[in-house]
Design an enzyme around this catalytic site. Structure first.
Site, PDB file in Angstrom:
ATOM      1  N   ALA A 187       1.074  -1.716  -0.241  1.00 38.47           N
ATOM      2  CA  ALA A 187       0.465   0.110  -0.005  1.00 38.47           C
ATOM      3  C   ALA A 187       1.185   1.533   0.186  1.00 38.47           C
ATOM      4  O   ALA A 187       0.494   2.218   0.718  1.00 38.47           O
ATOM      5  CB  ALA A 187      -1.025   0.572   1.196  1.00 38.47           C
ATOM      6  N   GLY A 188       2.259   1.361  -0.702  1.00 45.50           N
ATOM      7  CA  GLY A 188       2.494   2.328  -1.197  1.00 45.50           C
ATOM      8  C   GLY A 188       2.181   3.475  -1.667  1.00 45.50           C
ATOM      9  O   GLY A 188       0.822   3.066  -2.344  1.00 45.50           O
ATOM     10  N   ALA A 320      10.710  12.039  -9.678  1.00 45.42           N
ATOM     11  CA  ALA A 320      11.339  11.955 -10.944  1.00 45.42           C
ATOM     12  C   ALA A 320      12.063  13.324 -10.579  1.00 45.42           C
ATOM     13  O   ALA A 320      13.217  13.368 -11.854  1.00 45.42           O
ATOM     14  CB  ALA A 320      10.264  12.301 -11.804  1.00 45.42           C
ATOM     15  N   HIS A 445      -8.533  35.002  -2.568  1.00 45.79           N
ATOM     16  CA  HIS A 445      -9.810  34.929  -2.077  1.00 45.79           C
ATOM     17  C   HIS A 445     -11.039  34.713  -3.289  1.00 45.79           C
ATOM     18  O   HIS A 445     -10.658  35.460  -3.771  1.00 45.79           O
ATOM     19  CB  HIS A 445     -10.187  35.758  -1.092  1.00 45.79           C
ATOM     20  CG  HIS A 445     -12.114  35.471  -0.213  1.00 45.79           C
ATOM     21  ND1 HIS A 445     -11.887  33.845   0.193  1.00 45.79           N
ATOM     22  CD2 HIS A 445     -13.345  35.181  -1.077  1.00 45.79           C
ATOM     23  CE1 HIS A 445     -13.565  34.264   0.385  1.00 45.79           C
ATOM     24  NE2 HIS A 445     -14.133  34.855   0.044  1.00 45.79           N
TER      25      HIS A 445
HETATM   26  P1  FAD Z   1      13.908   5.908 -15.555  1.00 45.64           P
HETATM   27  O1  FAD Z   1      12.670   6.822 -15.377  1.00 45.64           O
HETATM   28  O2  FAD Z   1      13.467   4.368 -14.707  1.00 45.64           O
HETATM   29  O3  FAD Z   1      15.056   5.412 -16.922  1.00 45.64           O
HETATM   30  C1  FAD Z   1      15.630   4.842 -17.087  1.00 45.64           C
HETATM   31  C2  FAD Z   1      15.837   4.421 -18.491  1.00 45.64           C
HETATM   32  O4  FAD Z   1      17.028   4.005 -18.735  1.00 45.64           O
HETATM   33  C3  FAD Z   1      14.604   3.306 -19.094  1.00 45.64           C
HETATM   34  O5  FAD Z   1      13.949   3.922 -20.157  1.00 45.64           O
HETATM   35  C4  FAD Z   1      15.272   2.238 -19.022  1.00 45.64           C
HETATM   36  O6  FAD Z   1      14.401   1.689 -19.942  1.00 45.64           O
HETATM   37  C5  FAD Z   1      17.090   2.744 -19.557  1.00 45.64           C
HETATM   38  N1  FAD Z   1      18.114   2.157 -19.624  1.00 45.64           N
HETATM   39  C6  FAD Z   1      18.298   0.698 -18.343  1.00 45.64           C
HETATM   40  N2  FAD Z   1      19.708   0.163 -18.223  1.00 45.64           N
HETATM   41  C7  FAD Z   1      19.803   1.294 -19.666  1.00 45.64           C
HETATM   42  C8  FAD Z   1      21.222   0.167 -20.693  1.00 45.64           C
HETATM   43  N3  FAD Z   1      22.149  -0.687 -19.709  1.00 45.64           N
HETATM   44  N4  FAD Z   1      21.262   0.663 -21.437  1.00 45.64           N
HETATM   45  C9  FAD Z   1      20.687   1.363 -21.977  1.00 45.64           C
HETATM   46  N5  FAD Z   1      19.140   2.130 -21.287  1.00 45.64           N
HETATM   47  C10 FAD Z   1      19.147   1.482 -20.240  1.00 45.64           C
HETATM   48  N6  FAD Z   1       7.805   9.889  -9.914  1.00 45.64           N
HETATM   49  C11 FAD Z   1       7.945  10.898  -9.064  1.00 45.64           C
HETATM   50  O7  FAD Z   1       8.460  12.004  -9.266  1.00 45.64           O
HETATM   51  N7  FAD Z   1       6.142  11.539  -9.416  1.00 45.64           N
HETATM   52  C12 FAD Z   1       5.111  10.484  -9.547  1.00 45.64           C
HETATM   53  O8  FAD Z   1       3.855  10.505 -10.202  1.00 45.64           O
HETATM   54  C13 FAD Z   1       5.597   9.247 -10.633  1.00 45.64           C
HETATM   55  N8  FAD Z   1       4.295   7.371 -10.164  1.00 45.64           N
HETATM   56  C14 FAD Z   1       5.637   7.054 -10.999  1.00 45.64           C
HETATM   57  C15 FAD Z   1       3.840   5.788 -10.972  1.00 45.64           C
HETATM   58  C16 FAD Z   1       4.582   4.999 -11.539  1.00 45.64           C
HETATM   59  C17 FAD Z   1       3.775   3.497 -12.184  1.00 45.64           C
HETATM   60  C18 FAD Z   1       5.655   4.379 -11.355  1.00 45.64           C
HETATM   61  C19 FAD Z   1       6.228   2.893 -11.728  1.00 45.64           C
HETATM   62  C20 FAD Z   1       7.018   5.172 -11.288  1.00 45.64           C
HETATM   63  C21 FAD Z   1       6.771   6.567 -10.955  1.00 45.64           C
HETATM   64  N9  FAD Z   1       7.295   7.453 -10.219  1.00 45.64           N
HETATM   65  C22 FAD Z   1       7.193   8.467  -9.979  1.00 45.64           C
HETATM   66  C23 FAD Z   1       8.565   6.627  -9.898  1.00 45.64           C
HETATM   67  C24 FAD Z   1       9.701   7.625 -10.894  1.00 45.64           C
HETATM   68  O9  FAD Z   1       8.650   6.538 -12.357  1.00 45.64           O
HETATM   69  C25 FAD Z   1      10.540   7.618 -11.131  1.00 45.64           C
HETATM   70  O10 FAD Z   1      11.136   7.798 -10.109  1.00 45.64           O
HETATM   71  C26 FAD Z   1      11.456   8.031 -12.456  1.00 45.64           C
HETATM   72  O11 FAD Z   1      11.200   7.760 -14.024  1.00 45.64           O
HETATM   73  C27 FAD Z   1      13.336   7.883 -12.293  1.00 45.64           C
HETATM   74  O12 FAD Z   1      13.958   7.592 -13.454  1.00 45.64           O
HETATM   75  P2  FAD Z   1      15.020   7.897 -13.876  1.00 45.64           P
HETATM   76  O13 FAD Z   1      15.359   8.678 -15.114  1.00 45.64           O
HETATM   77  O14 FAD Z   1      16.582   7.811 -12.376  1.00 45.64           O
HETATM   78  O15 FAD Z   1      15.161   5.825 -14.736  1.00 45.64           O
HETATM   79  P1  NAD Z   2       7.276   1.647  -2.405  1.00 44.59           P
HETATM   80  O1  NAD Z   2       8.285   1.583  -1.194  1.00 44.59           O
HETATM   81  O2  NAD Z   2       6.471   3.611  -2.140  1.00 44.59           O
HETATM   82  O3  NAD Z   2       5.759   0.606  -1.039  1.00 44.59           O
HETATM   83  C1  NAD Z   2       6.008  -0.230  -1.047  1.00 44.59           C
HETATM   84  C2  NAD Z   2       5.022  -0.759  -0.244  1.00 44.59           C
HETATM   85  O4  NAD Z   2       5.037  -1.792  -0.280  1.00 44.59           O
HETATM   86  C3  NAD Z   2       5.401  -0.260   1.607  1.00 44.59           C
HETATM   87  O5  NAD Z   2       4.371   0.027   1.912  1.00 44.59           O
HETATM   88  C4  NAD Z   2       6.368  -1.328   1.898  1.00 44.59           C
HETATM   89  O6  NAD Z   2       6.189  -1.195   3.116  1.00 44.59           O
HETATM   90  C5  NAD Z   2       4.789  -2.370   0.764  1.00 44.59           C
HETATM   91  N1  NAD Z   2       5.774  -3.712   1.035  1.00 44.59           N
HETATM   92  C6  NAD Z   2       6.621  -4.466   0.735  1.00 44.59           C
HETATM   93  N2  NAD Z   2       6.775  -5.140   1.072  1.00 44.59           N
HETATM   94  C7  NAD Z   2       5.852  -6.089   1.364  1.00 44.59           C
HETATM   95  C8  NAD Z   2       5.735  -7.189   1.240  1.00 44.59           C
HETATM   96  N3  NAD Z   2       6.228  -8.153   0.877  1.00 44.59           N
HETATM   97  N4  NAD Z   2       4.156  -7.337   1.533  1.00 44.59           N
HETATM   98  C9  NAD Z   2       3.159  -6.431   1.276  1.00 44.59           C
HETATM   99  N5  NAD Z   2       3.732  -5.124   1.215  1.00 44.59           N
HETATM  100  C10 NAD Z   2       4.871  -5.163   1.005  1.00 44.59           C
HETATM  101  O7  NAD Z   2       7.162   1.183  -3.810  1.00 44.59           O
HETATM  102  P2  NAD Z   2       5.932   1.324  -5.003  1.00 44.59           P
HETATM  103  O8  NAD Z   2       4.273   1.890  -4.156  1.00 44.59           O
HETATM  104  O9  NAD Z   2       5.846  -0.031  -5.045  1.00 44.59           O
HETATM  105  O10 NAD Z   2       6.986   2.247  -5.654  1.00 44.59           O
HETATM  106  C11 NAD Z   2       7.878   2.114  -6.172  1.00 44.59           C
HETATM  107  C12 NAD Z   2       8.536   3.524  -6.334  1.00 44.59           C
HETATM  108  O11 NAD Z   2       8.349   4.656  -7.486  1.00 44.59           O
HETATM  109  C13 NAD Z   2       8.384   5.000  -4.607  1.00 44.59           C
HETATM  110  O12 NAD Z   2      10.057   4.801  -4.627  1.00 44.59           O
HETATM  111  C14 NAD Z   2       8.263   5.935  -5.094  1.00 44.59           C
HETATM  112  O13 NAD Z   2       8.186   6.591  -4.616  1.00 44.59           O
HETATM  113  C15 NAD Z   2       7.848   5.799  -6.539  1.00 44.59           C
HETATM  114  N6  NAD Z   2       6.104   6.100  -6.817  1.00 44.59           N
HETATM  115  C16 NAD Z   2       6.031   7.425  -6.753  1.00 44.59           C
HETATM  116  C17 NAD Z   2       4.814   8.370  -7.015  1.00 44.59           C
HETATM  117  C18 NAD Z   2       4.475   9.230  -6.741  1.00 44.59           C
HETATM  118  O14 NAD Z   2       5.955  10.220  -6.371  1.00 44.59           O
HETATM  119  N7  NAD Z   2       3.220   9.782  -6.630  1.00 44.59           N
HETATM  120  C19 NAD Z   2       3.654   6.931  -7.222  1.00 44.59           C
HETATM  121  C20 NAD Z   2       3.647   6.106  -7.701  1.00 44.59           C
HETATM  122  C21 NAD Z   2       5.698   5.268  -8.012  1.00 44.59           C
END
Ligand code: FAD
Ligand code: NAD
Length: 466
Positions: A187-188, A320, A445
């Site tokens: 529930a993250g 991000a 406001h």
């Molecule tokens: P990434 O975005 O993962 O990009 C890395 C890139 O490198 C990828 O395209 C990958 O394919 C490429 N790559 C990897 N290895 C290689 C290689 N060897 N050669 C060539 N290319 C390679 N964060 C927020 O701040 N706000 C949000 O609302 C939010 N919502 C999210 C919702 C979901 C469902 C998920 C999964 C994540 C969310 N996140 C959110 C987290 C966010 O997406 C990540 O923190 C962010 O994308 C990380 O950026 P990055 O550039 O480090 O890596």
């Molecule tokens: P998270 O770390 O936010 O949440 C994972 C949750 O899973 C935690 O509450 C943890 O206690 C629980 N958990 C871990 N192991 C478990 C188990 N074995 N059984 C039951 N519960 C367990 O990770 P996420 O939701 O997978 O998101 C991944 C990353 O993407 C996070 O670091 C998050 O910051 C990022 N993200 C950010 C946003 C946003 O900024 N709005 C949205 C989506 C994802």
């Protein structure tokens, strides 16, 4: 003579921003990424644009409109008979948004003269990178500096291997029908956001969270309010839940879990595994820390001079905007600018559910354990005219300030547009503002931001509307 001043590996929000900034600073820059889109074409934007932030927010918005029409529109006098949801059209809109934004990065690369090299990158020593293109051909390129921004991938659970019915976040962004019963492990941020999407569209959602507390990093008052609101929306959240087994028979997933009361069975049509993300470090010969993330110093430099790492692959908040900030900082550092380390303590955190949750700075628990004397001010949206007018009055603004210096230490918001309201708090904390600064700031406001103003007044015991 090297091929480029800088090569960035990974074109997510960390890598593409670093590449653009490097090019803006006059360095010859290439950015390698192996990601392909749904049409099997190379695509920029990483997890965030393709299977993360953007598609999830697109679906959150679509599902919000549907939920509003179904449950809330009548109160505004809006009648809507025969309401239905076309999931294929919803996904088509999502892909359109992704396409516009990812093409936008390609245009920015062109404008800034960043070379996009599709393919898989492998560090091959002495600042050389072996690139395997999608057709299997290889080339070796060298650079004065390399920035690793390879991001992260979903953590997999051996007790819940992925298949047609058990999916990770990418699978959960693509369900082609609304699963009548949806289970979610974790529930993250992902569990709550994607759980909200499918719950608003009609799924009966059950979240299994291992920790004893809900949203452990958030303000406790706010976590309680949000937990109550989610319950009202029909989401079931089981804390202290340890999943011990899963099995799939005839498209039904049986999830066995234990909690303080013993062993339970949950039957669902789809199960999402959302228990965190792990760094992508394959093919990168750089030192890792004990958690498997790339080790870096305060300027994101690895142990190898000229090789940097940013974004999810170095750990910390996997956000991000955190990766993008590191990208800009590293680019400017390489260009020889005097740079400051990224201010992680000023990082905004947001969960885009209803009510939205957003915070920056310290929580009360952190202040207590640090022994800092603080004063809290709180204002409920129920007393805010703009929130009343919108019909969405859940939540509050809570502000913590240093009792002696009056400095703002933490701002925690849950409610309508919390994700936008938090920007004022981030600016205030970044500028080391006091409560008096916030009190003296004129808030228009009727706006939701008046709740922030009133919470600041409340710290001083001078609240007007509460
Ligand atoms: P990434 O975005 O993962 O990009 C890395 C890139 O490198 C990828 O395209 C990958 O394919 C490429 N790559 C990897 N290895 C290689 C290689 N060897 N050669 C060539 N290319 C390679 N964060 C927020 O701040 N706000 C949000 O609302 C939010 N919502 C999210 C919702 C979901 C469902 C998920 C999964 C994540 C969310 N996140 C959110 C987290 C966010 O997406 C990540 O923190 C962010 O994308 C990380 O950026 P990055 O550039 O480090 O890596
Ligand atoms: P998270 O770390 O936010 O949440 C994972 C949750 O899973 C935690 O509450 C943890 O206690 C629980 N958990 C871990 N192991 C478990 C188990 N074995 N059984 C039951 N519960 C367990 O990770 P996420 O939701 O997978 O998101 C991944 C990353 O993407 C996070 O670091 C998050 O910051 C990022 N993200 C950010 C946003 C946003 O900024 N709005 C949205 C989506 C994802």
């Amino acid at each position: 003579m090297t091929d480029y001043n800088v090569i960035v590996i990974g074109a997510g929000p960390a890598g593409y921003v670093a590449a653009i900034r490097c090019a803006q600073l006059g360095m010859t820059t290439a950015c390698i990424d192996h990601r392909l889109n749904a049409e099997q074409k190379p695509v920029l934007g990483g997890t965030c644009l393709n299977v993360g932030c953007i598609p999830s927010k697109t679906l959150l918005d679509s599902s919000h409109h549907y939920y509003f029409m179904q449950k809330q529109a009548a109160a505004h006098g809006i009648k809507c008979d025969g309401l239905s949801i076309d999931i294929a059209a919803m996904h088509a809109r999502k892909f359109k948004v992704i396409k516009i934004l990812t093409h936008g990065i390609a245009s920015l690369f062109k404008k800034n003269k960043v070379t996009h090299i599709p393919g898989n990158a492998r560090l091959s020593g002495d600042k050389q990178i072996e690139i395997t293109a999608h057709d299997g051909s290889t080339q070796i390129l060298s650079a004065d500096n390399i920035i690793i921004a390879t991001g992260s991938s979903p953590v997999q659970m051996p007790v819940a291997p992925l298949n047609e019915n058990i999916v990770d976040s990418t699978g959960a962004l693509a369900f082609d029908t609304v699963p009548p019963r949806l289970g979610i492990i974790g529930a993250g941020a992902i569990g709550l956001e994607l759980g909200s999407v499918w719950s608003r569209l009609g799924s009966k959602v059950t979240l299994l969270e291992a920790l004893p507390d809900f949203l452990v990093h958030a303000d406790r008052h706010i976590a309680r309010v949000v937990q109550g609101e989610l319950k009202k929306q029909g989401l079931k959240i089981h804390l202290n839940a340890q999943v011990t087994a899963t099995s799939v028979h005839s498209q039904e997933v049986t999830v066995t879990y234990t909690d303080k009361k013993g062993e339970h069975t949950l039957l669902v049509d789809k199960l999402i595994v959302a228990v965190g993300r792990q760094p992508n470090t394959t093919d990168l010969e750089v030192p890792l820390n004990t958690q498997g993330f790339i080790s870096v110093d305060t300027h994101c430099q690895t142990d190898i001079p000229g090789i940097y790492a940013i974004g999810d692959v170095i750990g910390g908040p996997m956000l991000a905007h955190k990766g993008s900030e590191e990208g800009v900082m590293v680019a400017e550092h390489i260009a020889g600018h005097k740079t400051h380390a990224v201010s992680y303590e000023m990082m905004p955190y947001i969960v885009y559910i209803t009510p939205e949750i957003a915070w920056v700075g310290k929580t009360e628990a952190q202040l207590k354990s640090a022994g800092i004397a603080y004063t809290v001010g709180q204002f409920p949206f129920a007393a805010c005219g703009r929130a009343r007018a919108s019909g969405d009055i859940s939540g509050m603004v809570r502000i913590m300030a240093d009792t002696q210096s009056d400095r703002i230490l933490g701002v925690h918001i849950c409610g309508l547009s919390a994700s936008e309201l938090i920007a004022e708090a981030v600016l205030a904390i970044t500028l080391k503002s006091t409560i008096e600064d916030l009190v003296k700031t004129i808030h228009a406001h009727p706006t939701l931001s008046e709740a922030t103003h009133e919470a600041a007044l409340a710290v001083k015991g001078r609240m007007i509307h509460g």
